[in-house]
Each structure stands twice: as C-alpha cells, then as structure tokens.
Design an enzyme around this catalytic site. Structure first.
Site, PDB file in Angstrom:
ATOM      1  CD  GLN A 195       1.226 -37.322 -21.053  1.00 28.87           C
ATOM      2  OE1 GLN A 195       2.257 -36.563 -20.627  1.00 28.87           O
ATOM      3  NE2 GLN A 195       1.048 -37.234 -22.159  1.00 28.87           N
ATOM      4  CG  HIS A 201      -4.386 -39.503 -25.405  1.00 29.32           C
ATOM      5  ND1 HIS A 201      -4.478 -40.361 -26.351  1.00 29.32           N
ATOM      6  CD2 HIS A 201      -3.449 -38.346 -25.621  1.00 29.32           C
ATOM      7  CE1 HIS A 201      -3.719 -39.577 -27.440  1.00 29.32           C
ATOM      8  NE2 HIS A 201      -3.137 -38.567 -26.835  1.00 29.32           N
ATOM      9  CB  CYS A 237      -5.077 -36.731 -28.884  1.00 30.72           C
ATOM     10  SG  CYS A 237      -4.298 -36.480 -30.365  1.00 30.72           S
TER      11      CYS A 237
END
Length: 456
Positions: free
Chosen positions: A208, A129, A378
């Site tokens: 995440q 990311h 992103c």
C-alpha cells in the site's frame, strides 16, 4: 522494437494520471448509466494507460526468456533483465541487493518465510494484512498488540526484541508501510532502527505504500521490500521481493525446477545432484511472467517521471477533502489507530451508524456507480480491534454474513490514487451524505453472503 533501446515516455503534467477504465459506464438500478467511479485502489489499482501501451507495443515480440537462441527470446530476456534493473532503481536498492520477481506481495512474503534460517524468530504486529501476518507459521512467531501511536509501535517492538529467546540468533521483523485498512503511515525508519539495534532484520510490506510514496530501501534502512504490481497500476499478476541476498542464496529454492538450477547430473546410486543458481533465478523457477514484469517496470518509470512530490501532494489534498466531508456527517466514524491527524495514503475505512456496511457499499454501487469495498479487508485482527469486536463476532473478508439492517462486524473502505478524478471523490462524499440523510432508494437482500439489489 529493439532489445537495446528503451524510449522514455513523457507524462503530462495534468492530473490525474490516465488509467484504463476511466470512461467505462455502468447501469444504475434506478435507471440510466453513469461513469464508473473506481474507488477500490487498495485492492487493485486500474492499470495506467502508459503501462498498457507499453505492454501492447511489446506483445508481438513476446518470447520465453533465458531459454532461446532466437531473436524474440533474446529480446525478451533483455527486456526482463532491464526490468529488474528498473525496479532496483525505483526501490533504491543497494549494490548487493537482489530483485526477485514473484506473483504478488503474498507470494514474496511466503518466499521469504521459506528461506528463513533455522530457529529464526519473527515479530509481526497483529495489525498486518494477512499476506504479512500468516506466512511465518513454521517459524517462532511473536504477534504484537496493535499500537495506538507510532511511538508505542516502536516501544512495543523494542520490548519484544529485548525478550528474544536467543538474543544472538536470527530474527526478522515484518512491518507495513501503510495500513490497508486505515491508510496510516507507519514509522518504518524508526522500527528498522529498533530492529537492527537488537540484531534483527526487517522486511517492509510496501503493497500500500509503493503506489503512493517513494520507497527507498537504503534510506529506510530495511533489509527487504515486498510489493505487488496490481496495486502499482500494473496488471498481470506479478510482484517483487527485493533486498539482501545472503538468506536467499543460502536457502533451498522456493520452487524447484527449470531456471533455478545451473546443473543437474545423475549419480551412480540413481539419484540426482543439483547445483542451484545464486542469482535471483534461484527463486524464479519455471517460465517467468515477462509481460507482468515489464508492466511493473513500466509503472515504476511512469510514477517516477510523473514526480512523486506532485502525486503525494495531490493525494494528500484528496485525503483531507474526504476526511473533512465525512467528519461533517455525525453518523460516520472513520477508523484510525494513530488518530485523525495521522498522515495516511488514499485509504480510508469507516462505519455508518444504523447501516450494515455491506448494505451501504451495495447502495453506493447500485445507485451511484461507485465501487468501494466492505468487510474485514484481509486484516481481521486489526478491523476487530478498531471496531471493538472479538473473534466470535460475525464477519468475513469481503463477505459478511449479516443482511441489510442486521448487525455485523465489517466496515467500508474507500481508496484512491494517482488515477482518481476529483469528480469521483465528490460523487462519493455526496452519495454518503444522501444515503445517510435519505436512505437507500432500492431494496436489497443477501445472496451468497453478499448484499445485492433485490430485482425480484
């Protein structure tokens, strides 16, 4: 409410966990309303009802921490520091680790980038990311190609570390725990072992991972962990950087100001001398977000009390169900680095033949009341790799340039977690089948870079 007591909540064994917004209804362009299916957890998870109740109970007692002699300030300071201990326990921190509260994962990794020793080499996969891909621009950075298996990831890192400019100098490896695009779990423990074997340190982007799996710093043998509260079912814009204290203590404060300083004195030449804290306060200048911090601690407790084993198993079943039903639609291609059988958290990205992804996501929202995300998430280099595109192809993070029916480099992401009802998953897979089979029931147009229903 007492500064010395903290009554634990008991979580029902019923799943899913209660979250805010579970009864919100939204209008459909085709008429009527439907309960909103929030399937964009990877961007921001809804707040747990437990977290909201805890924050509401504390709010009347709010006071600025570390600054006041009054009861509410003392209570808030106690709450703030107890929250730090709760987060440390949630992450399995070692005795000498520090927990620094930040604004987000992005802020946490930028903080770490700001405290790197001189001449530190940084190694990061292109699959990260942007929050963990971009903060290291002032260091010597090696961007590693996307691996296609966990074993290749470890081998790629080992080769890169073996070719370090200064084998004895400081080095940092930044790795994700679970991809925000594919949801796939990365071999964190094996990557950490490879890094340490070459004298490098490791920071884990757990944005995440932490909402879906237990994260234990000592067990994974990583040096730091970063995550965001807004993905962990806690609102209010707080994050965490937890781990080794030495680089944090030896660097200049991330922000200079009140709270970071222990002593400030004027010098004879007119300047000032500053003695900085060596505690986490060194990097927490200003009045901290005590409500946001307390919300993170409440979420940590709620997930722990609910039992990660149960949460992981239920999510595994939801992932298997979604993947199996998407596999029955030939036009749908699920994106993956490590293959369809790779374990993943509740994050699945896909494309649909014959559809612009923004158009498909808009139809899911407008015609079915389902909220997903489309774009490059992103993580532009990773999505371009998965879609076979290059840097010149159109497509932006969440704002594709192409209109309905036009080719654009973007994908659709569905994500879910502990608060997702079975009905939301069933509605989503049913909607995918209907849209592919029958097409959209409404006309759409591009407005400000987004695909929206045409109401004119």
């Amino acid at each position: 409410m007492s500064a010395q007591t903290d009554t634990p909540h008991r979580t029902s064994t019923d799943q899913p966990l209660p979250v805010l917004g579970r009864d919100v209804t939204v209008p459909l362009v085709t008429g009527g309303e439907v309960t909103y299916a929030a399937l964009d957890y990877a961007a921001s998870a809804p707040a747990l009802q437990r977290v909201w109740d805890d924050v509401a109970a504390y709010a009347p007692y709010y006071g600025s921490v570390h600054r006041g002699a009054g009861y509410l300030s003392q209570l808030s300071t106690d709450l703030f520091e107890n929250s730090r201990r709760t987060v440390a326990g949630f992450l399995g921190c070692r005795e000498d680790d520090q927990v620094v509260f930040t604004r987000s994962t992005t802020d946490s990794l930028n903080l770490l980038a700001a405290v790197l020793p001189a001449d530190c080499e940084v190694f990061v996969f292109e699959t990260e990311h942007h929050a963990s891909l971009l903060p290291w621009r002032d260091a010597r950075v090696s961007y590693l190609n996307a691996p296609r298996t966990p074993e290749e990831a470890v081998a790629t890192l080992e080769r890169a570390l073996a070719g370090r400019c200064d084998p004895k100098g400081p080095a940092l490896v930044c790795v994700t725990g679970a991809s925000n695009v594919t949801g796939e779990l990365w071999p964190v423990r094996e990557l950490a072992a490879a890094a340490h074997a070459h004298g490098a340190r490791v920071v884990l982007d757990a944005a995440q991972l932490a909402p879906h799996h237990p994260v234990d710093i000592a067990e994974l043998d990583v040096d730091w962990v970063a995550f965001s509260g807004h993905k962990l079912y806690a609102p209010f814009g707080s994050g965490v950087l937890a781990g080794r204290a030495d680089w944090l203590r030896e660097s200049e404060p991330y922000l200079a100001g009140g709270g970071a300083s222990r002593k400030v004195a004027r010098r004879g030449d007119g300047g000032v001398d500053v003695e900085w804290h060596t505690t986490p306060a060194r990097h927490e200048a200003g009045s901290p977000n005590v409500i946001g911090v307390y919300a993170i601690a409440s979420a940590c407790k709620a997930l722990t009390e609910a039992g990660f084993d149960r949460l992981v198993e239920r999510e595994r079943e939801l992932v298997a169900r979604v993947c199996a039903e998407l596999a029955e639609v030939p036009e749908v291609r699920v994106l993956s680095l490590f293959g369809d059988a790779a374990p993943r958290v509740g994050v699945i990205s896909f494309v649909v033949d014959g559809w612009n992804s923004s158009h498909f996501a808009a139809a899911l929202s407008a015609e079915y009341g389902i909220g997903v995300r489309d774009g490059l998430f992103c993580a532009h280099p990773l999505v371009r790799t998965l879609l076979g595109g290059d840097a010149e192809d159109p497509g932006e993070c969440g704002a594709p340039d192409a209109g309905p029916g036009e080719k654009s480099l973007n994908a659709i992401r569905v994500s879910f977690g502990a608060g997702t009802p079975d009905e939301h998953v069933a509605r989503f897979t049913g909607a995918v089948r209907e849209l592919v089979r029958d097409g959209a029931r409404w006309n759409y147009r591009t407005e400000d870079g987004r695909c929206v229903p045409d109401r004119g």
